[in-house]
Motif scaffolding. Structure first.
Motif, PDB file in Angstrom:
ATOM      1  N   LYS A 160       7.793  -0.954   6.240  1.00 44.00           N
ATOM      2  CA  LYS A 160       8.117  -1.883   7.011  1.00 44.00           C
ATOM      3  C   LYS A 160       7.639  -2.523   8.667  1.00 44.00           C
ATOM      4  CE  LYS A 160      12.280  -2.963   6.018  1.00 44.00           C
ATOM      5  NZ  LYS A 160      14.260  -3.591   6.017  1.00 44.00           N
ATOM      6  N   GLY A 161       7.695  -3.536   8.741  1.00 48.70           N
ATOM      7  CA  GLY A 161       6.695  -3.713  10.299  1.00 48.70           C
ATOM      8  C   GLY A 161       5.165  -3.584  10.065  1.00 48.70           C
ATOM      9  N   HIS A 162       4.629  -3.442   8.827  1.00 48.67           N
ATOM     10  CA  HIS A 162       3.798  -2.569   8.732  1.00 48.67           C
ATOM     11  C   HIS A 162       2.498  -3.870   8.902  1.00 48.67           C
ATOM     12  CE1 HIS A 162      -0.428  -0.418   8.681  1.00 48.67           C
ATOM     13  NE2 HIS A 162      -0.907  -1.621   7.673  1.00 48.67           N
ATOM     14  N   GLN A 163       0.567  -3.972  10.138  1.00 52.15           N
ATOM     15  CA  GLN A 163       0.741  -5.540   9.797  1.00 52.15           C
ATOM     16  C   GLN A 163      -1.019  -5.333   9.542  1.00 52.15           C
ATOM     17  OE1 GLN A 163       2.263  -7.609  13.512  1.00 52.15           O
ATOM     18  NE2 GLN A 163       1.152  -9.512  13.604  1.00 52.15           N
ATOM     19  N   ILE A 164      -1.587  -6.843   9.157  1.00 49.79           N
ATOM     20  CA  ILE A 164      -2.962  -6.351   9.858  1.00 49.79           C
ATOM     21  C   ILE A 164      -3.002  -8.052   9.552  1.00 49.79           C
ATOM     22  CG2 ILE A 164      -4.964  -7.043   8.217  1.00 49.79           C
ATOM     23  CD1 ILE A 164      -3.460  -4.622   5.893  1.00 49.79           C
ATOM     24  N   GLY A 165      -3.849  -7.948  10.640  1.00 56.13           N
ATOM     25  CA  GLY A 165      -3.918  -9.785  11.427  1.00 56.13           C
ATOM     26  C   GLY A 165      -3.197 -10.760  11.371  1.00 56.13           C
ATOM     27  N   GLY A 166      -2.474 -11.287  10.951  1.00 55.40           N
ATOM     28  CA  GLY A 166      -0.987 -12.486  10.944  1.00 55.40           C
ATOM     29  C   GLY A 166       0.159 -12.261  10.190  1.00 55.40           C
ATOM     30  N   ALA A 167      -0.855 -11.220   9.198  1.00 54.60           N
ATOM     31  CA  ALA A 167       0.431 -10.994   8.103  1.00 54.60           C
ATOM     32  C   ALA A 167       1.198  -9.424   8.266  1.00 54.60           C
ATOM     33  CB  ALA A 167      -0.643 -11.367   6.574  1.00 54.60           C
TER      34      ALA A 167
ATOM     35  N   LYS B 196      -3.720 -15.473   8.243  1.00 54.47           N
ATOM     36  CA  LYS B 196      -4.806 -15.826   6.871  1.00 54.47           C
ATOM     37  C   LYS B 196      -4.709 -15.714   5.636  1.00 54.47           C
ATOM     38  CE  LYS B 196      -9.004 -17.005  10.597  1.00 54.47           C
ATOM     39  NZ  LYS B 196      -8.267 -18.716   9.858  1.00 54.47           N
ATOM     40  N   ALA B 197      -5.283 -16.175   4.661  1.00 57.79           N
ATOM     41  CA  ALA B 197      -4.429 -15.502   3.784  1.00 57.79           C
ATOM     42  C   ALA B 197      -5.573 -14.173   2.867  1.00 57.79           C
ATOM     43  CB  ALA B 197      -5.178 -16.360   2.341  1.00 57.79           C
ATOM     44  N   GLU B 198      -6.314 -13.828   3.982  1.00 58.17           N
ATOM     45  CA  GLU B 198      -7.137 -12.799   4.276  1.00 58.17           C
ATOM     46  C   GLU B 198      -6.244 -11.696   4.447  1.00 58.17           C
ATOM     47  OE1 GLU B 198     -10.278 -12.903   7.661  1.00 58.17           O
ATOM     48  OE2 GLU B 198     -10.719 -13.221   5.246  1.00 58.17           O
ATOM     49  N   ASP B 199      -5.802 -12.370   5.138  1.00 54.96           N
ATOM     50  CA  ASP B 199      -4.723 -10.923   5.457  1.00 54.96           C
ATOM     51  C   ASP B 199      -3.505 -10.606   5.213  1.00 54.96           C
ATOM     52  OD1 ASP B 199      -6.424 -11.246   8.516  1.00 54.96           O
ATOM     53  OD2 ASP B 199      -4.662 -13.117   9.078  1.00 54.96           O
ATOM     54  N   VAL B 200      -3.405 -11.026   4.442  1.00 46.00           N
ATOM     55  CA  VAL B 200      -1.805 -10.920   3.774  1.00 46.00           C
ATOM     56  C   VAL B 200      -2.554 -10.335   2.234  1.00 46.00           C
ATOM     57  CG1 VAL B 200      -0.339 -11.806   1.977  1.00 46.00           C
ATOM     58  CG2 VAL B 200      -0.928 -13.242   3.991  1.00 46.00           C
ATOM     59  N   LEU B 201      -3.837 -10.682   1.793  1.00 48.01           N
ATOM     60  CA  LEU B 201      -4.590 -10.049   0.547  1.00 48.01           C
ATOM     61  C   LEU B 201      -4.732  -8.438   1.299  1.00 48.01           C
ATOM     62  CD1 LEU B 201      -6.749 -12.382  -0.415  1.00 48.01           C
ATOM     63  CD2 LEU B 201      -5.138 -11.996  -1.806  1.00 48.01           C
TER      64      LEU B 201
ATOM     65  N   HIS C  29      -2.813  -2.749   1.069  1.00 51.24           N
ATOM     66  CA  HIS C  29      -2.887  -1.504   0.935  1.00 51.24           C
ATOM     67  C   HIS C  29      -1.765  -1.234   0.712  1.00 51.24           C
ATOM     68  CE1 HIS C  29      -2.264   1.934   4.983  1.00 51.24           C
ATOM     69  NE2 HIS C  29      -1.568   0.611   4.677  1.00 51.24           N
ATOM     70  N   VAL C  30      -0.770  -2.446   0.165  1.00 50.05           N
ATOM     71  CA  VAL C  30       0.773  -2.149  -0.022  1.00 50.05           C
ATOM     72  C   VAL C  30       0.349  -1.056  -1.383  1.00 50.05           C
ATOM     73  CG1 VAL C  30       2.780  -2.642  -1.925  1.00 50.05           C
ATOM     74  CG2 VAL C  30       2.359  -3.330   1.226  1.00 50.05           C
ATOM     75  N   LYS C  31      -0.132  -2.098  -2.289  1.00 52.49           N
ATOM     76  CA  LYS C  31      -0.861  -1.526  -3.746  1.00 52.49           C
ATOM     77  C   LYS C  31      -1.011  -0.047  -3.874  1.00 52.49           C
ATOM     78  CE  LYS C  31      -1.858  -6.073  -6.559  1.00 52.49           C
ATOM     79  NZ  LYS C  31      -2.841  -6.060  -6.473  1.00 52.49           N
ATOM     80  N   ALA C  32      -2.310   0.557  -2.610  1.00 55.69           N
ATOM     81  CA  ALA C  32      -2.594   1.624  -2.544  1.00 55.69           C
ATOM     82  C   ALA C  32      -1.860   2.642  -2.662  1.00 55.69           C
ATOM     83  CB  ALA C  32      -4.393   1.346  -1.941  1.00 55.69           C
ATOM     84  N   THR C  33      -0.870   2.894  -1.410  1.00 56.88           N
ATOM     85  CA  THR C  33       0.058   3.591  -1.190  1.00 56.88           C
ATOM     86  C   THR C  33       0.576   3.578  -1.358  1.00 56.88           C
ATOM     87  OG1 THR C  33       0.031   2.769   1.354  1.00 56.88           O
ATOM     88  CG2 THR C  33       2.411   3.886   1.263  1.00 56.88           C
ATOM     89  N   ILE C  34       1.493   2.467  -2.036  1.00 53.25           N
ATOM     90  CA  ILE C  34       2.536   2.930  -3.509  1.00 53.25           C
ATOM     91  C   ILE C  34       2.077   3.914  -4.693  1.00 53.25           C
ATOM     92  CG2 ILE C  34       4.200   1.865  -5.553  1.00 53.25           C
ATOM     93  CD1 ILE C  34       5.308   1.640  -1.618  1.00 53.25           C
ATOM     94  N   GLN C  35       0.960   3.666  -5.038  1.00 52.26           N
ATOM     95  CA  GLN C  35      -0.163   4.047  -6.329  1.00 52.26           C
ATOM     96  C   GLN C  35      -0.181   5.803  -5.138  1.00 52.26           C
ATOM     97  OE1 GLN C  35      -0.920   3.516  -9.186  1.00 52.26           O
ATOM     98  NE2 GLN C  35      -1.290   5.218  -9.726  1.00 52.26           N
ATOM     99  N   ASP C  36      -0.487   6.128  -4.182  1.00 53.98           N
ATOM    100  CA  ASP C  36      -0.722   7.211  -3.920  1.00 53.98           C
ATOM    101  C   ASP C  36       0.565   8.311  -3.785  1.00 53.98           C
ATOM    102  OD1 ASP C  36      -3.069   6.869  -3.711  1.00 53.98           O
ATOM    103  OD2 ASP C  36      -3.393   6.526  -1.547  1.00 53.98           O
ATOM    104  N   LEU C  37       1.289   7.464  -3.320  1.00 56.36           N
ATOM    105  CA  LEU C  37       2.831   8.382  -3.080  1.00 56.36           C
ATOM    106  C   LEU C  37       3.688   8.436  -4.346  1.00 56.36           C
ATOM    107  CD1 LEU C  37       4.168   6.378   0.453  1.00 56.36           C
ATOM    108  CD2 LEU C  37       3.240   9.390   0.118  1.00 56.36           C
TER     109      LEU C  37
END
Length: 302
Positions: free
Chosen positions: A245-252, A269-274, A279-287
């Motif tokens: 929660k609250g994790h941010q990349i660029g403006g997303a 930008k869309a690239e920030d959201v992507l 990042h979420v996918k990788a984190t949830i997969q790892d954890l």
């Protein structure tokens, strides 16, 4: 593309614009330009648009109110067709209603509540159009479109129009036949509702709207739920448990209110959201060893 635009303008089929920024047409306020942006003024004119597009050999994409949508920063190639004011009719026959694909789901739910017609209470906080809701089998609060739809009027990319029954729509969780097997645009839908106590319906709608207001960040630009729930787990709970929660990349930024929402915190930008999605996918997969799938539709130039 300019030749097609000129032809459509001469045909007087509605609004036609070149290089229209799609950030003005998505709820997350992100998206590059559409080569050609068309908002037909009627179903008949939409059919003419599709015929002209086919003859020109141009790719097309349909959008509604722009929720559940992430458009590339490079925009969308070809024609973008917006279902809006030209497809906003509503006819009521007892407990059965026929409604245009461009109608707001929230407005429809409220209108039906005032007439004592029940079945759309679940949709009271869904900020999209009827067409989009049918397309993706939108749902909430234990119900979804498949529970009330009788049939949908669909325009396919070859220009053919056909009524599909609820069975032919092949609904599943946030999915329909129109997403992959038979791409098309939902022009209108027929819903089977039921009579109920007006005050109780209105109270249920208020409860659902208040729940969304209190738990989801719709006061900020966002696209709605980003991930499908990997049942029996819930996407938002997994993301929150992972401390994202609250994790941010660029403006997303992942919303502080709900883990399954990404908000445009400022010039995102869309690239920030992507990047945040990955990042979420990788984190949830790892954890947790859970594979996260996106619910938001990602479209446009790569």
């Amino acid at each position: 593309m300019k030749e097609l635009a000129s032809k459509l303008l001469e045909m007087n089929i509605g609004s036609v614009r070149v290089q229209e920024p799609l950030s003005s047409h998505t709820t997350i306020k992100i998206g590059g330009p559409a080569d050609l942006f068309i908002e037909p003024s009627s179903i008949e004119n939409l059919a003419k648009v599709m015929t002209a597009i086919k003859e020109a050999g141009v790719k097309w994409t349909a959008i509604g109110r722009g929720s559940n949508l992430l458009v590339s920063d490079k925009g969308i190639e070809g024609a973008v067709i917006k279902l809006g004011a030209g497809l906003d009719h509503l006819e009521i026959d007892g407990t059965k209603i026929s409604v245009g694909g461009g109608v707001s789901v929230v407005s429809l739910a409220m209108a039906m509540s005032r007439k004592g017609l029940s079945g759309l209470e679940f949709a009271a906080g869904i900020p999209g159009s009827v067409g989009g809701a049918v397309y993706m089998n939108a749902g909430a609060h234990g119900s979804d479109v498949s529970k009330i739809l009788e049939k949908a009027h669909v325009l396919f990319e070859d220009g053919a129009m056909e009524w599909l029954s609820v069975d032919e729509m092949e609904f599943s969780y946030r999915t329909s036949v129109l997403q992959k097997k038979r791409p098309g645009i939902v022009l209108e839908a027929v819903f089977q509702l039921k009579e109920a106590n007006k005050d109780e319906i209105i109270a249920e709608i208020k409860k659902n709207k208040d729940y969304r207001k209190d738990t989801q960040p719709w006061s900020s630009p966002c696209a709605g739920s980003i991930f499908r729930n990997p049942l029996p787990e819930y996407a938002g709970q997994l993301i929150e448990k992972a401390g994202l929660k609250g994790h941010q990349i660029g403006g997303a930024k992942i919303s502080e209110m709900h883990g399954n929402f990404i908000v445009n915190a400022g010039n995102a930008k869309a690239e920030d959201v992507l990047a945040l999605i990955e990042h979420v996918k990788a984190t949830i997969q790892d954890l947790y060893g859970v594979e996260m799938e996106t619910e938001v539709e990602i479209i446009g130039r790569i």
